[in-house]
Write a protein that holds these residues in place. Structure first.
Motif, PDB file in Angstrom:
ATOM      1  N   GLU A 155       4.520  -7.530   1.158  1.00 17.75           N
ATOM      2  CA  GLU A 155       3.898  -6.961  -0.044  1.00 17.75           C
ATOM      3  C   GLU A 155       4.963  -6.216  -0.849  1.00 17.75           C
ATOM      4  OE1 GLU A 155       0.411  -4.527   0.591  1.00 17.75           O
ATOM      5  OE2 GLU A 155       0.409  -3.879  -1.517  1.00 17.75           O
ATOM      6  N   MET A 156       5.050  -6.536  -2.133  1.00 19.25           N
ATOM      7  CA  MET A 156       6.051  -5.867  -2.977  1.00 19.25           C
ATOM      8  C   MET A 156       5.632  -5.960  -4.446  1.00 19.25           C
ATOM      9  SD  MET A 156      10.126  -6.626  -3.241  1.00 19.25           S
ATOM     10  CE  MET A 156      11.118  -5.850  -4.518  1.00 19.25           C
ATOM     11  N   HIS A 157       5.698  -4.825  -5.134  1.00 11.87           N
ATOM     12  CA  HIS A 157       5.341  -4.723  -6.557  1.00 11.87           C
ATOM     13  C   HIS A 157       5.809  -3.353  -7.044  1.00 11.87           C
ATOM     14  CE1 HIS A 157       2.067  -2.501  -4.676  1.00 11.87           C
ATOM     15  NE2 HIS A 157       1.737  -3.593  -3.991  1.00 11.87           N
ATOM     16  N   PRO A 158       5.617  -3.016  -8.325  1.00 14.48           N
ATOM     17  CA  PRO A 158       6.131  -1.723  -8.800  1.00 14.48           C
ATOM     18  C   PRO A 158       5.545  -0.509  -8.083  1.00 14.48           C
ATOM     19  CG  PRO A 158       5.761  -3.165 -10.663  1.00 14.48           C
ATOM     20  CD  PRO A 158       5.190  -3.871  -9.462  1.00 14.48           C
ATOM     21  N   LEU A 159       4.412  -0.680  -7.399  1.00 14.07           N
ATOM     22  CA  LEU A 159       3.802   0.444  -6.688  1.00 14.07           C
ATOM     23  C   LEU A 159       4.178   0.472  -5.210  1.00 14.07           C
ATOM     24  CD1 LEU A 159       0.257   0.258  -8.333  1.00 14.07           C
ATOM     25  CD2 LEU A 159       2.255   1.589  -9.032  1.00 14.07           C
ATOM     26  N   PRO A 181       2.214  -9.550  -5.884  1.00  7.26           N
ATOM     27  CA  PRO A 181       3.204  -9.028  -6.834  1.00  7.26           C
ATOM     28  C   PRO A 181       2.571  -8.361  -8.054  1.00  7.26           C
ATOM     29  CG  PRO A 181       3.004 -11.400  -7.084  1.00  7.26           C
ATOM     30  CD  PRO A 181       2.178 -11.022  -5.870  1.00  7.26           C
ATOM     31  N   LEU A 182       1.256  -8.520  -8.208  1.00 12.32           N
ATOM     32  CA  LEU A 182       0.542  -7.807  -9.277  1.00 12.32           C
ATOM     33  C   LEU A 182      -0.245  -6.637  -8.681  1.00 12.32           C
ATOM     34  CD1 LEU A 182      -0.810 -10.974 -11.163  1.00 12.32           C
ATOM     35  CD2 LEU A 182       1.388  -9.788 -11.444  1.00 12.32           C
ATOM     36  N   ALA A 183       0.087  -6.288  -7.435  1.00 14.04           N
ATOM     37  CA  ALA A 183      -0.654  -5.246  -6.715  1.00 14.04           C
ATOM     38  C   ALA A 183      -2.155  -5.532  -6.792  1.00 14.04           C
ATOM     39  CB  ALA A 183      -0.312  -3.852  -7.217  1.00 14.04           C
ATOM     40  N   ARG A 184      -2.483  -6.829  -6.709  1.00 15.04           N
ATOM     41  CA  ARG A 184      -3.869  -7.286  -6.738  1.00 15.04           C
ATOM     42  C   ARG A 184      -4.595  -6.790  -7.995  1.00 15.04           C
ATOM     43  NH1 ARG A 184      -6.860  -8.245  -1.736  1.00 15.04           N
ATOM     44  NH2 ARG A 184      -6.681 -10.306  -2.645  1.00 15.04           N
ATOM     45  N   ASP A 250      11.638   1.403 -11.850  1.00 13.49           N
ATOM     46  CA  ASP A 250      12.226   1.919 -10.600  1.00 13.49           C
ATOM     47  C   ASP A 250      11.799   3.367 -10.329  1.00 13.49           C
ATOM     48  OD1 ASP A 250      13.558  -0.436 -10.178  1.00 13.49           O
ATOM     49  OD2 ASP A 250      15.560   0.329 -10.683  1.00 13.49           O
ATOM     50  N   ASP A 251      11.591   4.115 -11.409  1.00 15.53           N
ATOM     51  CA  ASP A 251      11.280   5.542 -11.250  1.00 15.53           C
ATOM     52  C   ASP A 251       9.833   5.811 -10.820  1.00 15.53           C
ATOM     53  OD1 ASP A 251      13.824   6.220 -11.823  1.00 15.53           O
ATOM     54  OD2 ASP A 251      13.466   6.876 -13.886  1.00 15.53           O
ATOM     55  N   ILE A 252       9.010   4.771 -10.768  1.00 19.50           N
ATOM     56  CA  ILE A 252       7.631   4.979 -10.285  1.00 19.50           C
ATOM     57  C   ILE A 252       7.724   5.286  -8.799  1.00 19.50           C
ATOM     58  CG2 ILE A 252       5.389   3.891  -9.908  1.00 19.50           C
ATOM     59  CD1 ILE A 252       6.082   1.972 -12.245  1.00 19.50           C
ATOM     60  N   GLU A 253       7.245   6.462  -8.421  1.00 16.97           N
ATOM     61  CA  GLU A 253       7.390   6.819  -7.007  1.00 16.97           C
ATOM     62  C   GLU A 253       6.045   6.778  -6.316  1.00 16.97           C
ATOM     63  OE1 GLU A 253       9.688  10.268  -6.298  1.00 16.97           O
ATOM     64  OE2 GLU A 253      11.480   9.384  -7.208  1.00 16.97           O
ATOM     65  N   ARG A 254       5.592   5.564  -6.022  1.00 16.26           N
ATOM     66  CA  ARG A 254       4.321   5.415  -5.309  1.00 16.26           C
ATOM     67  C   ARG A 254       4.529   4.479  -4.134  1.00 16.26           C
ATOM     68  NH1 ARG A 254      -0.151   4.610 -10.063  1.00 16.26           N
ATOM     69  NH2 ARG A 254      -1.368   3.740  -8.352  1.00 16.26           N
ATOM     70  N   GLU A 255       3.692   4.589  -3.167  1.00 17.57           N
ATOM     71  CA  GLU A 255       3.765   3.726  -1.982  1.00 17.57           C
ATOM     72  C   GLU A 255       2.356   3.188  -1.742  1.00 17.57           C
ATOM     73  OE1 GLU A 255       6.345   3.131   0.710  1.00 17.57           O
ATOM     74  OE2 GLU A 255       7.596   3.513  -1.057  1.00 17.57           O
ATOM     75  N   ASP A 256       1.843   2.410  -2.686  1.00 16.95           N
ATOM     76  CA  ASP A 256       0.464   1.911  -2.588  1.00 16.95           C
ATOM     77  C   ASP A 256       0.455   0.571  -1.860  1.00 16.95           C
ATOM     78  OD1 ASP A 256       0.229   4.037  -4.285  1.00 16.95           O
ATOM     79  OD2 ASP A 256      -0.851   2.965  -5.856  1.00 16.95           O
ATOM     80  N   ARG A 257       0.122   0.631  -0.586  1.00 16.21           N
ATOM     81  CA  ARG A 257       0.126  -0.582   0.228  1.00 16.21           C
ATOM     82  C   ARG A 257      -1.303  -1.109   0.311  1.00 16.21           C
ATOM     83  NH1 ARG A 257       4.067  -2.070   3.866  1.00 16.21           N
ATOM     84  NH2 ARG A 257       5.060  -0.041   3.671  1.00 16.21           N
ATOM     85  N   HIS A 258      -1.483  -2.367  -0.088  1.00 14.31           N
ATOM     86  CA  HIS A 258      -2.832  -2.934  -0.032  1.00 14.31           C
ATOM     87  C   HIS A 258      -3.175  -3.459   1.349  1.00 14.31           C
ATOM     88  CE1 HIS A 258      -2.392  -2.606  -4.318  1.00 14.31           C
ATOM     89  NE2 HIS A 258      -3.681  -2.817  -4.428  1.00 14.31           N
ATOM     90  N   LEU A 259      -2.183  -3.988   2.028  1.00 15.10           N
ATOM     91  CA  LEU A 259      -2.440  -4.601   3.331  1.00 15.10           C
ATOM     92  C   LEU A 259      -1.658  -3.875   4.411  1.00 15.10           C
ATOM     93  CD1 LEU A 259      -2.281  -8.350   2.327  1.00 15.10           C
ATOM     94  CD2 LEU A 259      -4.270  -6.894   2.577  1.00 15.10           C
ATOM     95  N   ASP A 260      -2.377  -3.472   5.435  1.00  9.65           N
ATOM     96  CA  ASP A 260      -1.738  -2.786   6.544  1.00  9.65           C
ATOM     97  C   ASP A 260      -2.418  -3.307   7.803  1.00  9.65           C
ATOM     98  OD1 ASP A 260      -1.104  -1.023   8.578  1.00  9.65           O
ATOM     99  OD2 ASP A 260      -0.840   0.649   7.198  1.00  9.65           O
ATOM    100  N   HIS A 261      -1.639  -3.873   8.693  1.00  7.72           N
ATOM    101  CA  HIS A 261      -2.258  -4.501   9.864  1.00  7.72           C
ATOM    102  C   HIS A 261      -3.109  -3.524  10.655  1.00  7.72           C
ATOM    103  CE1 HIS A 261      -2.763  -6.369  13.773  1.00  7.72           C
ATOM    104  NE2 HIS A 261      -2.756  -7.475  13.070  1.00  7.72           N
ATOM    105  N   ASP A 262      -2.665  -2.273  10.712  1.00  7.57           N
ATOM    106  CA  ASP A 262      -3.412  -1.315  11.529  1.00  7.57           C
ATOM    107  C   ASP A 262      -4.677  -0.825  10.842  1.00  7.57           C
ATOM    108  OD1 ASP A 262      -1.557  -1.504  13.510  1.00  7.57           O
ATOM    109  OD2 ASP A 262      -0.266  -0.001  12.580  1.00  7.57           O
TER     110      ASP A 262
END
Ligand code: NAP
Length: 268
Positions: A155-159, A181-184, A250-262
């Protein structure tokens, strides 16, 4: 190393037979040459119908699929059987890339990965990839594989900018394939992305995709169903972001993960 086309068409959740085949055929006829599916998506037949329907020759398409521990299992025999089944379901006589879908369940490098090497020797797949792997897991896989590791799909996108994985892919010279890549759809609601989009008179989708594909070793696989979306995403290849635009994202400092196995949902 085979060249991986910078933009592919994603197909997760595109399970309607006609919509899926039509999206794949439309994308290929517009110029896309990279198609992403997985056994667990349950749509390999429809993807194959789209390939067959398009005017583009099989040899000109880069076709990738995946084997998932939770669907068919990742033992040596499971991988061999699933990959051969993918050929039948897709209606092709080789794959360009076969991924380990997640390093979970019965995934065990010494047991799972020799099957991938053997599938290359047999001509079932031309390349071996992994997905949702951290750098240390990539390195462990590289130690076991005889074949070079071709790609890691994450998973990779600006967020969720994945700086560590980008640096790792560039250092070890494999592709990082950016999924979601569009953060869904979330990239449409990010002020920095909208600012760059307005400056160039393009969509937020194009900005997100251009930001990804301008990076060395990174390609993107947006999922799109409508012709309008498929065309919009393709136009991102004509968008050139300047240093200021790239710095804004690049300066957007977010870690919005849509998919996490756990945490799920993770059977993608
Ligand atoms: P995504 O590509 O970030 O977003 C897809 C969504 O965006 C869909 O609702 C789509 O709508 C919409 N969309 C596409 N282009 C658009 C545009 N130009 N304007 C407005 N909306 C647009 O999310 P994703 O499906 O999660 O990821 C893409 C692909 O990555 C998947 O399909 C799959 O192939 C792969 N993937 C792999 C994994 C893995 O574990 N390896 C996990 C997730 C995804 P429409 O469909 O209605 O056009």
């Amino acid at each position: 190393m085979t060249e991986l086309p910078p933009l592919g068409i994603g197909t997760w959740q595109n399970t309607d037979p006609e919509a899926c085949a039509s999206a794949v055929a439309t994308a290929l006829d517009l110029g896309y040459r990279h198609v992403d599916t997985a056994e667990i998506y349950g749509n390999e037949e429809h993807v194959g119908d789209g390939l067959a329907r398009s005017a583009v020759d099989r040899e000109d398409v880069f076709l990738a699929t995946k084997v998932h521990s939770d669907s068919t299992g990742l033992t040596y025999d499971d991988v061999i059987e699933t990959a051969r089944g993918s050929l039948d379901r897709l209606g092709v006589d080789y794959l360009d890339l076969l991924y380990v879908h997640w390093p979970t369940g019965d995934y065990a490098p010494g047991e799972t990965l020799p099957a991938y090497d053997d599938l290359v020797d047999e001509g079932v797949t031309r390349n071996v990839g992994v997905s949702n792997f951290e750098p240390r897991q990539v390195e462990a896989a590289m130690d076991v594989l005889d074949e070079p590791l071709f790609a890691n799909q994450v998973e990779m996108h600006p967020l969720l900018q994945q700086e560590e994985l980008v640096a790792h892919a560039q250092e070890h010279d494999y592709y990082l394939v950016a999924y979601s890549p569009l953060a869904r759809g979330d990239v449409f609601d990010v002020p920095e992305v909208s600012e760059v989009a307005e400056k160039h008179g393009v969509s937020e989708a194009q900005v997100s995709l251009a930001w990804l594909t301008q990076k060395d070793n990174v390609v993107a696989i947006p999922k799109a169903t409508s012709r309008e979306h498929i065309e919009d995403n393709w136009a991102s290849l004509d968008l050139e972001l300047d240093d200021e635009d790239v710095a804004t994202i690049d300066d957007i400092e977010r870690e919005d993960r849509h998919l996490d196995h756990d945490k799920g949902p993770w059977n993608q």
